[in-house]
Design an enzyme around this catalytic site. Structure first.
Site, PDB file in Angstrom:
ATOM      1  N   HIS A  41       0.838  -1.207   0.000  1.00  0.00           N
ATOM      2  CA  HIS A  41       0.000   0.000   0.000  1.00  0.00           C
ATOM      3  C   HIS A  41       0.873   1.256   0.000  1.00  0.00           C
ATOM      4  O   HIS A  41       0.567   2.238  -0.675  1.00  0.00           O
ATOM      5  CB  HIS A  41      -0.872   0.054   1.267  1.00  0.00           C
ATOM      6  CG  HIS A  41      -1.882  -1.043   1.369  1.00  0.00           C
ATOM      7  ND1 HIS A  41      -1.828  -2.014   2.339  1.00  0.00           N
ATOM      8  CD2 HIS A  41      -2.984  -1.319   0.629  1.00  0.00           C
ATOM      9  CE1 HIS A  41      -2.858  -2.835   2.204  1.00  0.00           C
ATOM     10  NE2 HIS A  41      -3.571  -2.443   1.168  1.00  0.00           N
ATOM     11  N   GLN A  65     -17.976  -6.744  -0.643  1.00  0.00           N
ATOM     12  CA  GLN A  65     -17.081  -7.519  -1.503  1.00  0.00           C
ATOM     13  C   GLN A  65     -16.628  -8.821  -0.850  1.00  0.00           C
ATOM     14  O   GLN A  65     -15.816  -9.541  -1.399  1.00  0.00           O
ATOM     15  CB  GLN A  65     -15.900  -6.679  -1.958  1.00  0.00           C
ATOM     16  CG  GLN A  65     -14.879  -6.337  -0.892  1.00  0.00           C
ATOM     17  CD  GLN A  65     -13.838  -5.375  -1.435  1.00  0.00           C
ATOM     18  OE1 GLN A  65     -14.094  -4.192  -1.612  1.00  0.00           O
ATOM     19  NE2 GLN A  65     -12.635  -5.887  -1.709  1.00  0.00           N
ATOM     20  N   GLU A 152      -0.941  -4.228  -8.674  1.00  0.00           N
ATOM     21  CA  GLU A 152      -1.096  -5.332  -9.640  1.00  0.00           C
ATOM     22  C   GLU A 152      -1.289  -6.669  -8.939  1.00  0.00           C
ATOM     23  O   GLU A 152      -1.622  -7.662  -9.568  1.00  0.00           O
ATOM     24  CB  GLU A 152       0.136  -5.419 -10.545  1.00  0.00           C
ATOM     25  CG  GLU A 152       0.167  -4.335 -11.596  1.00  0.00           C
ATOM     26  CD  GLU A 152       1.340  -4.479 -12.547  1.00  0.00           C
ATOM     27  OE1 GLU A 152       2.243  -5.297 -12.267  1.00  0.00           O
ATOM     28  OE2 GLU A 152       1.344  -3.755 -13.563  1.00  0.00           O
ATOM     29  N   VAL A 180       4.441  -5.599  -4.563  1.00  0.00           N
ATOM     30  CA  VAL A 180       5.607  -5.539  -3.672  1.00  0.00           C
ATOM     31  C   VAL A 180       5.687  -6.877  -2.940  1.00  0.00           C
ATOM     32  O   VAL A 180       4.660  -7.404  -2.494  1.00  0.00           O
ATOM     33  CB  VAL A 180       5.483  -4.366  -2.672  1.00  0.00           C
ATOM     34  CG1 VAL A 180       6.664  -4.333  -1.719  1.00  0.00           C
ATOM     35  CG2 VAL A 180       5.368  -3.051  -3.433  1.00  0.00           C
ATOM     36  N   SER A 190      -2.668  -7.990   3.061  1.00  0.00           N
ATOM     37  CA  SER A 190      -3.169  -7.797   4.427  1.00  0.00           C
ATOM     38  C   SER A 190      -3.514  -9.138   5.061  1.00  0.00           C
ATOM     39  O   SER A 190      -3.586  -9.253   6.276  1.00  0.00           O
ATOM     40  CB  SER A 190      -4.412  -6.910   4.403  1.00  0.00           C
ATOM     41  OG  SER A 190      -4.115  -5.728   3.722  1.00  0.00           O
TER      42      SER A 190
HETATM   43  O1  PAF Z   1      -7.958  -3.857  -2.972  1.00  0.00           O
HETATM   44  C1  PAF Z   1      -8.650  -3.497  -1.999  1.00  0.00           C
HETATM   45  O2  PAF Z   1      -8.142  -3.288  -0.910  1.00  0.00           O
HETATM   46  C2  PAF Z   1     -10.147  -3.328  -2.159  1.00  0.00           C
HETATM   47  O3  PAF Z   1     -10.671  -4.288  -3.022  1.00  0.00           O
HETATM   48  C3  PAF Z   1     -10.554  -1.917  -2.615  1.00  0.00           C
HETATM   49  C4  PAF Z   1     -10.025  -1.593  -3.983  1.00  0.00           C
HETATM   50  C5  PAF Z   1     -10.042  -0.895  -1.608  1.00  0.00           C
HETATM   51  C6  PAF Z   1     -12.080  -1.801  -2.662  1.00  0.00           C
HETATM   52  O4  PAF Z   1     -12.646  -2.054  -1.434  1.00  0.00           O
END
Ligand code: PAF
Length: 282
Positions: A41, A65, A152, A180, A190
């Site tokens: 990140h 999601q 990516e 990375v 994570s």
């Molecule tokens: O990659 C993520 O952490 C999530 O899918 C995102 C893009 C923040 C959407 O919730």
């Protein structure tokens, strides 16, 4: 250019900041995340700092999601640590919306991208990409950023958000940044913190097997043989299931059987009850 990082909880506050920046002609970047920030990140934050005058990082663990409620419960939430990690980067705003800022009562819209979402992650995580597409559309529109940075590592997600931004005429340019990796090759994620000590030692086997397959394919090994060997190597290392390991076109993720166009190997596998994904360019 950069003052103190402002913690923003509402879309109104975000809009006010954004208006000020538009007024002074500044370019705004957004880095959408679900928190539990790691070096992957932070590399996106660095890219955003280089590419824009103002940087917004968002943290929102998006329930829509997660197709599996356990996965949502287990997802690490480390907002205070995340803010500490971001402090040295001099970002302008950390947007941590409360759920009602994203999904207010009566929310009834779903953003669904077809085609690229239908296989790989889409086939194994029903509804996942609708959740991603919906929240990313909201974050693009709430931030009205000029540019957004994605890793990516989530290669299919990168294709999905690129598609939706183009299709919906959202004026946020999507930029992908390289994965990375830890020193042993494991892609930063994570979810890695959820691995036990022994599973963590096994985890890089997936990347090693994918790299070996990529080398084999480049050297002329038939694609199905190379992928089958990789699958066997991942299982032999201690993963309990390989959900998929496939060669796909780098753009559009169509099944690929040769290297006439740029391709990637994409894989998802279970280790220690944790689902890990990775991809490599061939
Ligand atoms: O990659 C993520 O952490 C999530 O899918 C995102 C893009 C923040 C959407 O919730």
């Amino acid at each position: 250019m950069t003052g103190k990082m402002k913690l923003v909880r509402t879309k109104e506050e975000l809009r006010t900041l954004r208006r000020k920046w538009i007024f002074s002609g500044e370019k705004v970047a957004v880095v959408p995340t679900m928190g539990a920030l790691h070096a992957g990140h932070l590399s996106l934050v660095e890219a955003a700092k280089k590419g824009a005058d103002r940087v917004i990082v968002t943290i929102f663990v998006n329930p829509r999601q997660f197709n599996n409620p356990d996965d949502l419960d287990k997802y690490p939430r480390t907002e205070d640590d995340d803010a500490v990690k971001l402090a040295p980067y001099g970002i302008d705003a950390l947007y941590v919306p409360t759920p009602d800022q994203i999904y207010p009562q009566g929310f009834a819209t779903n953003v669904s991208v077809s085609g690229v979402t239908e296989e790989l992650e889409g086939a194994h995580r029903p509804g996942h990409f609708d959740g991603v597409a919906t929240v990313v559309s909201k974050l693009f529109l709430q931030s009205r950023a000029d540019v957004a940075y994605f890793g990516e590592k989530d290669y299919q997600q990168l294709q999905v958000v690129t598609r939706l931004s183009e299709d919906l005429d959202i004026e946020t340019e999507v930029v992908g940044c390289p994965t990375v990796r830890e020193e042993d090759g494991l892609a930063m994620s994570s979810r890695n913190v959820l691995l036990s000590h022994s599973a963590r030692a096994i985890a890089p086997a997936m990347y090693r097997a994918m790299q070996a397959a990529a080398r084999g394919i480049r050297g002329g090994t038939p694609v199905d043989v190379a992928l089958e060997e990789a699958r066997a190597a991942i299982l032999a290392a201690g993963y309990t299931d390989v959900e998929y390991i496939e060669l796909r076109s780098a753009t559009g993720l169509k099944p690929a059987t040769d290297l006439s166009d740029p391709t990637r190997i994409l894989s998802a596998a279970m280790l220690d009850g944790v689902r890990l994904i990775d991809n490599v360019a061939v």
